[in-house]
Design a protein around this motif. Structure first.
Motif, mmCIF file in Angstrom:
data_model
loop_
_atom_site.group_PDB
_atom_site.id
_atom_site.type_symbol
_atom_site.label_atom_id
_atom_site.label_comp_id
_atom_site.label_asym_id
_atom_site.label_seq_id
_atom_site.Cartn_x
_atom_site.Cartn_y
_atom_site.Cartn_z
ATOM 1 N N THR A 182 0.832 -1.211 0.000
ATOM 2 C CA THR A 182 0.000 0.000 0.000
ATOM 3 C C THR A 182 0.865 1.259 0.000
ATOM 4 O O THR A 182 0.449 2.299 -0.530
ATOM 5 C CB THR A 182 -0.928 0.003 1.227
ATOM 6 N N ASN A 183 2.074 1.180 0.568
ATOM 7 C CA ASN A 183 2.984 2.327 0.489
ATOM 8 C C ASN A 183 3.369 2.623 -0.950
ATOM 9 O O ASN A 183 3.532 3.780 -1.345
ATOM 10 C CB ASN A 183 4.230 2.061 1.334
ATOM 11 N N ARG A 184 3.516 1.582 -1.739
ATOM 12 C CA ARG A 184 3.809 1.776 -3.157
ATOM 13 C C ARG A 184 2.633 2.426 -3.877
ATOM 14 O O ARG A 184 2.820 3.267 -4.761
ATOM 15 C CB ARG A 184 4.145 0.436 -3.811
ATOM 16 N N VAL A 185 1.431 2.014 -3.489
ATOM 17 C CA VAL A 185 0.247 2.635 -4.093
ATOM 18 C C VAL A 185 0.196 4.120 -3.748
ATOM 19 O O VAL A 185 -0.097 4.967 -4.606
ATOM 20 C CB VAL A 185 -1.030 1.910 -3.626
ATOM 21 N N LEU A 186 0.492 4.445 -2.493
ATOM 22 C CA LEU A 186 0.475 5.845 -2.074
ATOM 23 C C LEU A 186 1.528 6.660 -2.826
ATOM 24 O O LEU A 186 1.263 7.800 -3.246
ATOM 25 C CB LEU A 186 0.703 5.946 -0.570
ATOM 26 N N LYS A 187 2.717 6.096 -3.007
ATOM 27 C CA LYS A 187 3.758 6.822 -3.737
ATOM 28 C C LYS A 187 3.365 7.072 -5.182
ATOM 29 O O LYS A 187 3.705 8.102 -5.775
ATOM 30 C CB LYS A 187 5.069 6.028 -3.687
ATOM 31 N N LYS A 443 17.093 1.248 3.460
ATOM 32 C CA LYS A 443 17.738 2.533 3.226
ATOM 33 C C LYS A 443 18.611 2.950 4.405
ATOM 34 O O LYS A 443 19.596 3.675 4.230
ATOM 35 C CB LYS A 443 16.672 3.606 2.951
ATOM 36 N N ASP A 444 18.281 2.485 5.603
ATOM 37 C CA ASP A 444 19.053 2.840 6.783
ATOM 38 C C ASP A 444 20.262 1.936 7.003
ATOM 39 O O ASP A 444 21.055 2.176 7.923
ATOM 40 C CB ASP A 444 18.161 2.788 8.032
ATOM 41 N N SER A 445 20.396 0.884 6.195
ATOM 42 C CA SER A 445 21.501 -0.061 6.396
ATOM 43 C C SER A 445 22.439 -0.121 5.196
ATOM 44 O O SER A 445 23.151 -1.114 5.005
ATOM 45 C CB SER A 445 20.946 -1.462 6.696
ATOM 46 N N LEU A 446 22.459 0.926 4.379
ATOM 47 C CA LEU A 446 23.313 0.913 3.190
ATOM 48 C C LEU A 446 24.796 0.973 3.545
ATOM 49 O O LEU A 446 25.642 0.625 2.716
ATOM 50 C CB LEU A 446 22.946 2.090 2.267
ATOM 51 N N ASN A 447 25.133 1.413 4.744
ATOM 52 C CA ASN A 447 26.537 1.457 5.161
ATOM 53 C C ASN A 447 26.976 0.168 5.845
ATOM 54 O O ASN A 447 28.025 0.121 6.493
ATOM 55 C CB ASN A 447 26.775 2.641 6.106
ATOM 56 N N ASN A 464 16.232 1.559 -4.311
ATOM 57 C CA ASN A 464 16.404 2.884 -4.905
ATOM 58 C C ASN A 464 15.373 3.849 -4.322
ATOM 59 O O ASN A 464 14.666 3.526 -3.363
ATOM 60 C CB ASN A 464 16.296 2.811 -6.432
ATOM 61 N N LYS A 465 15.254 5.024 -4.885
ATOM 62 C CA LYS A 465 14.342 6.033 -4.346
ATOM 63 C C LYS A 465 12.890 5.600 -4.426
ATOM 64 O O LYS A 465 12.060 6.010 -3.614
ATOM 65 C CB LYS A 465 14.539 7.350 -5.099
#
Length: 496
Positions: A182-187, A443-447, A464-465
């Motif tokens: 549903t987050n994808r739908v919202l985006k 996204k918070d664990s890319l390092n 990705n974004k």
């Protein structure tokens, strides 16, 4: 003394009052019987009708009608506006909720049956869940695939009626699975079409309301009647229950074949004891153990007499060496004993061992000082909620791991075909002696530092974004050269 007319009149009034009382009692009994029959076997077309509260049902059935007439109806009406595959999915969901209401209506007037009968009674709900999920798989090219995925991933929440003692957390878990899509739908639609945004809020509201409903009426599981008859798959029938539209279950398999006769007249245990005794006696002879052997003369030795080599070997007259009997045709060897599955907290360690085919393993009550150790788990998925110290996956096959936050390290060792997904943060992931490992970073664990050794088929998936994952293989082949003072190792282009 009253005359005969007054006496006959009084007796007639008494008879009429008695008849009226018996008639009222009969009507009440008929209403109860009809209610119970409707609860145990609703009409065939009832699943196609939206349930409406009539006031003649239990309180928790009326409360469920509030969900159907509220959030579910709102979701259904918005889905009709979107149309297409989304509307078709909404029709399936409406039917699934109607089938669940039939189960609730039955439970309100009947006692809980055996597990076998309960499985048949819940089969219509299971069929609806499968229908919703299959529709999504058929429509992977749909422009509304995220809508379909949100419904498909969360519809198993309707199976809460079969869970105890706490079905509420299971519904929450299914709702969280829908939020990913549903987050994808919202985006995609928040700046384009408000209808889809309303659709997301209406759909998620169904499960949120259902969680509150379960907490109020079915905290420890589906509430069954304490006084009604025991629910049955076939009302008032002495025949064995049958699945709708199916054949009766096959008879149980016959007894296993008798063990093969090895030709020994004595009992197996006595024979083993005798053999062990003879063996120890022979060992205790020491150097005298060879005294009983017969000396072979030179004319009996084949390497000194070529004529003996062409002769056939003498026929063995003693007992044949022991061999394992082959299984009879149509039978299979008995499976090896499997260790009992474990999912428990021992001190500061969560032990998850010997799990086989368990897709919903969950560890939720965690603390920062605790660790998780998963060992010999196959075809299973483990989800770890909260922030913990470390996680180790050891000797697992086709294992999935989803976790929130780890302050130490996630160690994957001696595994095959595992998938690891980070929801929050993790500083280090170690992969050792593993063939096939997919790591999904957040996204918070890319390092995050990923350390690998003696492993193959490793892939790191980076978001990705837009939230889509891009796959990057980890090099497996290296080139090492001597530069005059030290060894220099680089990855080869083929490995990249």
């Amino acid at each position: 003394m009253p005359n005969s007319d007054e006496r006959y009149k009084r007796e007639g009034d008494d008879c009429q009052a008695l008849c009226m009382a018996e008639l009222a009692n009969l009507v009440q009994r008929l209403e109860l019987a009809v209610g119970r029959l409707e609860a145990m076997s609703g009409p065939v077309g009832a699943c196609n009708q939206a349930p409406v509260a009539t006031g003649a049902v239990s309180a928790y059935v009326e409360a469920f009608d509030g969900i159907v007439n509220g959030p579910l109806t709102e979701y259904y009406n918005i889905s009709k506006k979107i149309g297409g595959d989304v509307q078709k999915h909404a029709d399936m969901m409406k039917e699934a909720f109607a089938k669940q209401r039939q189960v609730l209506l039955m439970a309100s007037g009947a006692q809980k049956p055996s597990d076998a009968v309960l499985g048949l009674l819940l089969k219509p709900i299971s069929d609806s869940i499968q229908e919703v999920q299959e529709w999504r798989e058929k429509k992977r090219s749909s422009p509304h695939f995220n809508h379909l995925s949100a419904v498909s991933e969360s519809v198993p929440a309707l199976g809460w009626v079969a869970l105890s003692p706490k079905p509420g957390p299971y519904v929450k878990e299914m709702r969280d699975a829908a939020v990913f899509y549903t987050n994808r739908v919202l985006k995609e639609y928040k700046d384009k079409d408000k209808t889809h945004v309303d659709w997301v809020h209406a759909y998620l509201s169904i499960w949120t309301t259902l969680m509150d409903y379960i907490k109020e009426h079915h905290t420890t599981g589906l509430s069954w009647s304490k006084t009604g008859p025991v629910a049955s798959a076939l009302p008032s029938s002495g025949a064995a229950p049958k699945a709708a539209g199916g054949c009766p279950p096959p008879p149980p398999p016959g007894p296993p074949p008798p063990p093969a006769d090895l030709g020994g007249p004595s009992v197996h245990g006595d024979s083993d004891a005798h053999n062990r005794t003879a063996l120890f006696e022979s060992i205790n002879k020491g150097a005298d153990i060879t005294r009983g052997l017969r000396h072979v003369k030179d004319d009996e030795k084949t390497h000194k007499n070529p004529n003996l080599r062409g002769q056939s070997a003498p026929v063995r007259t003693g007992p044949k060496p022991f061999t394992c009997p082959s299984p009879r045709p149509g039978t299979s060897a008995a499976p090896c004993a499997r260790a009992a599955p474990i999912l428990e907290l021992e001190g500061k360690k969560w032990k998850v061992e010997n799990q086989e085919g368990e897709p919903n393993l969950l560890i939720s009550d965690t603390e920062l000082k605790q660790v998780v150790y998963a060992y010999k788990c196959n075809n299973s998925t483990l989800q770890v909620k909260g922030k913990i110290n470390s996680i180790t996956i050891d000797n697992c096959k086709k294992m999935g791991l989803v976790f929130d936050d780890v302050v130490g390290i996630v160690d994957v060792i001696n595994c095959k075909d595992v998938r690891v997904q980070v929801i929050g943060r993790v500083p280090t992931i170690s992969i050792n002696k593993t063939d096939g490992c997919h790591v999904y970073l957040s996204k918070d664990s890319l390092n995050c530092e990923i350390i690998s050794a003696k492993s193959s088929e490793m892939n790191i998936l980076v978001p990705n974004k837009e939230g889509e994952f891009t796959e990057h293989p980890v090099p497996e082949q290296y080139k090492t050269v001597w530069d005059g003072t030290k060894l220099v190792t680089t990855t080869t282009e083929m490995a990249c």
